[in-house]
Motif scaffolding. Sequence first.
Motif, PDB file in Angstrom:
ATOM      1  N   THR A   1      49.181  39.758  15.527  1.00 48.93           N
ATOM      2  CA  THR A   1      48.210  38.350  16.031  1.00 48.93           C
ATOM      3  C   THR A   1      48.215  38.953  17.995  1.00 48.93           C
ATOM      4  N   PRO A   2      47.409  37.628  18.386  1.00 45.84           N
ATOM      5  CA  PRO A   2      46.765  37.489  19.634  1.00 45.84           C
ATOM      6  C   PRO A   2      47.992  38.005  20.157  1.00 45.84           C
ATOM      7  N   LEU A   3      49.690  37.414  20.188  1.00 45.35           N
ATOM      8  CA  LEU A   3      50.306  37.389  21.382  1.00 45.35           C
ATOM      9  C   LEU A   3      51.615  38.668  20.775  1.00 45.35           C
ATOM     10  N   ALA A   4      50.903  39.224  20.694  1.00 48.93           N
ATOM     11  CA  ALA A   4      52.114  41.133  20.299  1.00 48.93           C
ATOM     12  C   ALA A   4      51.701  40.869  21.481  1.00 48.93           C
ATOM     13  N   GLU A   5      52.874  42.027  22.430  1.00 56.53           N
ATOM     14  CA  GLU A   5      52.793  42.720  23.642  1.00 56.53           C
ATOM     15  C   GLU A   5      52.585  41.627  24.772  1.00 56.53           C
ATOM     16  N   LEU A   6      52.195  40.546  24.509  1.00 55.06           N
ATOM     17  CA  LEU A   6      51.785  39.785  25.510  1.00 55.06           C
ATOM     18  C   LEU A   6      53.411  39.319  26.437  1.00 55.06           C
ATOM     19  N   ASN A   7      53.078  39.679  27.770  1.00 51.30           N
ATOM     20  CA  ASN A   7      54.213  39.766  29.020  1.00 51.30           C
ATOM     21  C   ASN A   7      53.934  39.388  30.343  1.00 51.30           C
ATOM     22  N   TYR A   8      52.704  38.304  30.681  1.00 47.88           N
ATOM     23  CA  TYR A   8      52.181  37.622  31.415  1.00 47.88           C
ATOM     24  C   TYR A   8      52.072  36.614  31.348  1.00 47.88           C
ATOM     25  N   PRO A   9      51.725  35.556  31.595  1.00 48.66           N
ATOM     26  CA  PRO A   9      51.479  34.072  31.006  1.00 48.66           C
ATOM     27  C   PRO A   9      50.636  34.108  30.696  1.00 48.66           C
ATOM     28  N   LEU A  10      50.225  34.072  29.851  1.00 50.08           N
ATOM     29  CA  LEU A  10      48.595  33.446  29.345  1.00 50.08           C
ATOM     30  C   LEU A  10      47.666  31.974  29.679  1.00 50.08           C
ATOM     31  N   LEU A  11      46.414  31.523  29.841  1.00 53.31           N
ATOM     32  CA  LEU A  11      46.942  30.402  29.767  1.00 53.31           C
ATOM     33  C   LEU A  11      45.375  30.124  29.287  1.00 53.31           C
ATOM     34  N   GLU A  12      45.195  29.094  28.017  1.00 52.02           N
ATOM     35  CA  GLU A  12      43.882  28.563  27.255  1.00 52.02           C
ATOM     36  C   GLU A  12      43.669  27.415  27.415  1.00 52.02           C
ATOM     37  N   THR A  13      42.407  27.254  27.650  1.00 53.09           N
ATOM     38  CA  THR A  13      41.347  26.173  28.126  1.00 53.09           C
ATOM     39  C   THR A  13      40.341  25.981  26.582  1.00 53.09           C
ATOM     40  N   GLN A  14      40.150  24.678  26.760  1.00 51.30           N
ATOM     41  CA  GLN A  14      39.431  24.306  25.643  1.00 51.30           C
ATOM     42  C   GLN A  14      37.784  25.637  25.821  1.00 51.30           C
ATOM     43  N   ASP A  15      38.049  26.083  26.157  1.00 54.15           N
ATOM     44  CA  ASP A  15      36.190  27.187  26.728  1.00 54.15           C
ATOM     45  C   ASP A  15      36.757  28.568  27.106  1.00 54.15           C
ATOM     46  N   ASP A  16      38.117  28.258  27.155  1.00 58.88           N
ATOM     47  CA  ASP A  16      37.915  30.054  28.102  1.00 58.88           C
ATOM     48  C   ASP A  16      39.530  30.352  27.893  1.00 58.88           C
ATOM     49  N   TRP A  17      39.533  31.697  28.020  1.00 60.24           N
ATOM     50  CA  TRP A  17      41.209  32.459  27.945  1.00 60.24           C
ATOM     51  C   TRP A  17      41.197  32.504  29.430  1.00 60.24           C
ATOM     52  N   VAL A  18      42.481  32.694  30.677  1.00 60.60           N
ATOM     53  CA  VAL A  18      42.358  32.920  32.111  1.00 60.60           C
ATOM     54  C   VAL A  18      43.955  33.777  31.770  1.00 60.60           C
ATOM     55  N   LEU A  19      43.575  34.612  32.224  1.00 64.94           N
ATOM     56  CA  LEU A  19      44.675  36.229  32.845  1.00 64.94           C
ATOM     57  C   LEU A  19      45.066  35.846  34.188  1.00 64.94           C
ATOM     58  N   HIS A  20      46.885  36.346  33.982  1.00 59.30           N
ATOM     59  CA  HIS A  20      46.634  35.987  35.734  1.00 59.30           C
ATOM     60  C   HIS A  20      46.946  37.740  35.993  1.00 59.30           C
ATOM     61  N   GLY A  21      47.065  37.842  36.830  1.00 57.83           N
ATOM     62  CA  GLY A  21      47.765  39.684  37.589  1.00 57.83           C
ATOM     63  C   GLY A  21      48.237  38.357  39.383  1.00 57.83           C
ATOM     64  N   PHE A  22      49.057  39.362  39.312  1.00 56.17           N
ATOM     65  CA  PHE A  22      49.645  39.268  41.012  1.00 56.17           C
ATOM     66  C   PHE A  22      49.830  40.549  41.814  1.00 56.17           C
ATOM     67  N   SER A  23      50.197  40.509  42.900  1.00 55.57           N
ATOM     68  CA  SER A  23      49.731  41.996  43.365  1.00 55.57           C
ATOM     69  C   SER A  23      51.299  42.404  42.532  1.00 55.57           C
ATOM     70  N   PHE A  24      52.386  41.891  42.339  1.00 58.22           N
ATOM     71  CA  PHE A  24      53.434  42.791  41.533  1.00 58.22           C
ATOM     72  C   PHE A  24      53.776  41.661  39.962  1.00 58.22           C
ATOM     73  N   ALA A  25      52.775  42.396  38.588  1.00 56.64           N
ATOM     74  CA  ALA A  25      53.595  42.002  37.528  1.00 56.64           C
ATOM     75  C   ALA A  25      54.756  41.457  37.352  1.00 56.64           C
ATOM     76  N   ASN A  26      55.276  42.144  37.740  1.00 55.77           N
ATOM     77  CA  ASN A  26      57.372  41.871  37.747  1.00 55.77           C
ATOM     78  C   ASN A  26      58.200  41.909  38.888  1.00 55.77           C
ATOM     79  N   TYR A  27      58.007  41.300  40.131  1.00 58.86           N
ATOM     80  CA  TYR A  27      58.304  41.155  41.238  1.00 58.86           C
ATOM     81  C   TYR A  27      60.079  42.015  40.991  1.00 58.86           C
ATOM     82  N   LEU A  28      60.251  40.712  40.732  1.00 64.69           N
ATOM     83  CA  LEU A  28      62.014  41.152  40.675  1.00 64.69           C
ATOM     84  C   LEU A  28      62.803  42.809  39.632  1.00 64.69           C
ATOM     85  N   ALA A  29      61.808  43.118  39.194  1.00 62.45           N
ATOM     86  CA  ALA A  29      62.075  44.363  38.440  1.00 62.45           C
ATOM     87  C   ALA A  29      61.487  45.575  39.367  1.00 62.45           C
ATOM     88  N   GLU A  30      60.112  45.272  39.872  1.00 61.41           N
ATOM     89  CA  GLU A  30      59.954  46.569  40.525  1.00 61.41           C
ATOM     90  C   GLU A  30      59.704  46.474  42.269  1.00 61.41           C
TER      91      GLU A  30
END
Length: 485
Positions: free
Chosen positions: A379-408
Amino acid sequence: MDDHVCSPGCMHGVTAENEKDIKGEFHAARRSFLRDAMVVGGGAATLGALGVSLSPSAMAASASAKPGNGPTSHYYIPASAETVLWGYFSKSAKPVVEIETGDYVTIETLTHHSNDDAERMVKGDPGAESVFYWDAKRKGVNRRGAGPMDAKIGAGGGEGVHICTGPVFIKGAEPGDILEVRIVDVAPRPSANPAFKGKSFGSNAAANWGFHYGDLLSEPKKREVVTLYEIDATGERNWARAVYNYRWTPQTDPFGVVHPTIDYPGIPVNHSTIRKNENVLKNIRVPIRPHFGTIGVAPAEADMVTSIPPSYTGGNIDNWRIGKGATLYFPVAVAGAMFSVGDPHASQGDSELCGTAIECSLTGTFQFVLHKKAELPGTPLAELNYPLLETQDDWVLHGFSFANYLAELGAGAQQSIYSKSSVDLALRDAYHKMRHFLMTTQRLDEDEAISLMSVAVDFGITQVVDGNWGVHAVIKKSIFPAREG
């Protein structure tokens, strides 16, 4: 739909009379608040219902139905000293309520900037008064942040500032699952002061953590300025106007601690020490884009995590698109997911440049759908490891300076992140995530994905003020053909 209400410290079933009162108050406040406002969608269908396909033609599932066609329940969580965590997410906090997948929860959220003008944003409001209460002996909510309780500046040290209502425990949620959160509705919290009937208010602080700070033209070169905005809570006006601004002056809190800058959340501002400038932003109309700046689930890496830097489980994302009609998908990191929401905004621009948005208390209604790990492969949710936003028209992916700063960043991550962020790193992370998204959900090869990113994906600066800076990547659903299987 079976309805229940959660009151401070406990949960009770709603009687027919209570149900009518609760829903009546909510909808009276809401009315047509978003009628003509810029909103982030309104489609009921969501990515999680699509199976393998991510095509616009597949958008047909209803957000009103509970998975498995079982009965749904509706809970109500008022904001009070007993129902909020101030400044942090915690995997071990006592849940305010426990729900099943498919259930609805209406959640009140308070802005942590309400004491910038308590007359307008606290006075007469029992919930807000319980949270912001502070006299010489005690605070209504003592811990404010994930720092030490004996911090000189105040308990919690201000290492985290947002008032997060929750947590909500989703039964059956386990690490590796995905939590789908549908934002069904958003309403302003009207001022409870009779002098301001029918109005809501928000505060914008051009603060010491803002991108602009120290890069000013006029003296003093380092200053903090608070601007109060008025919002029409009746729904007749879809824009905000500035009421006045003032320069921050050293404030002495009820415990006797002096705050030369905005360095601790919820400091009561003594208005006899400030000078109001009432003729500001004259005739300027700011379009309303109500949304939640901080929303997400608890991370696994630490028991108590500051609410300021966002991470892989969401948190302080500060994307104005997270409003009515939007759906978010969060990777579950701990049992029950432990969802919290706060940092409500009436409006914000991409970057949140000066440090804050129009920080305005809101009430939201959410539906929660749990996707189990075993069901995710293919499914499209397989391997999802970040917050994914869906609106009526768009998919919005969120990048951060550190994807998981607590671990990194390891030990000390919650303090060191503030000196390590950059837009370059955040853009690189957003690129990696969009490449993966296109290759896995749209079955593109890497060369196709990279070309498409350059010609059809909009990369924007989400925020540069939250320690872990953000870049979002937006792609239109309409560019993709319908796909089968």
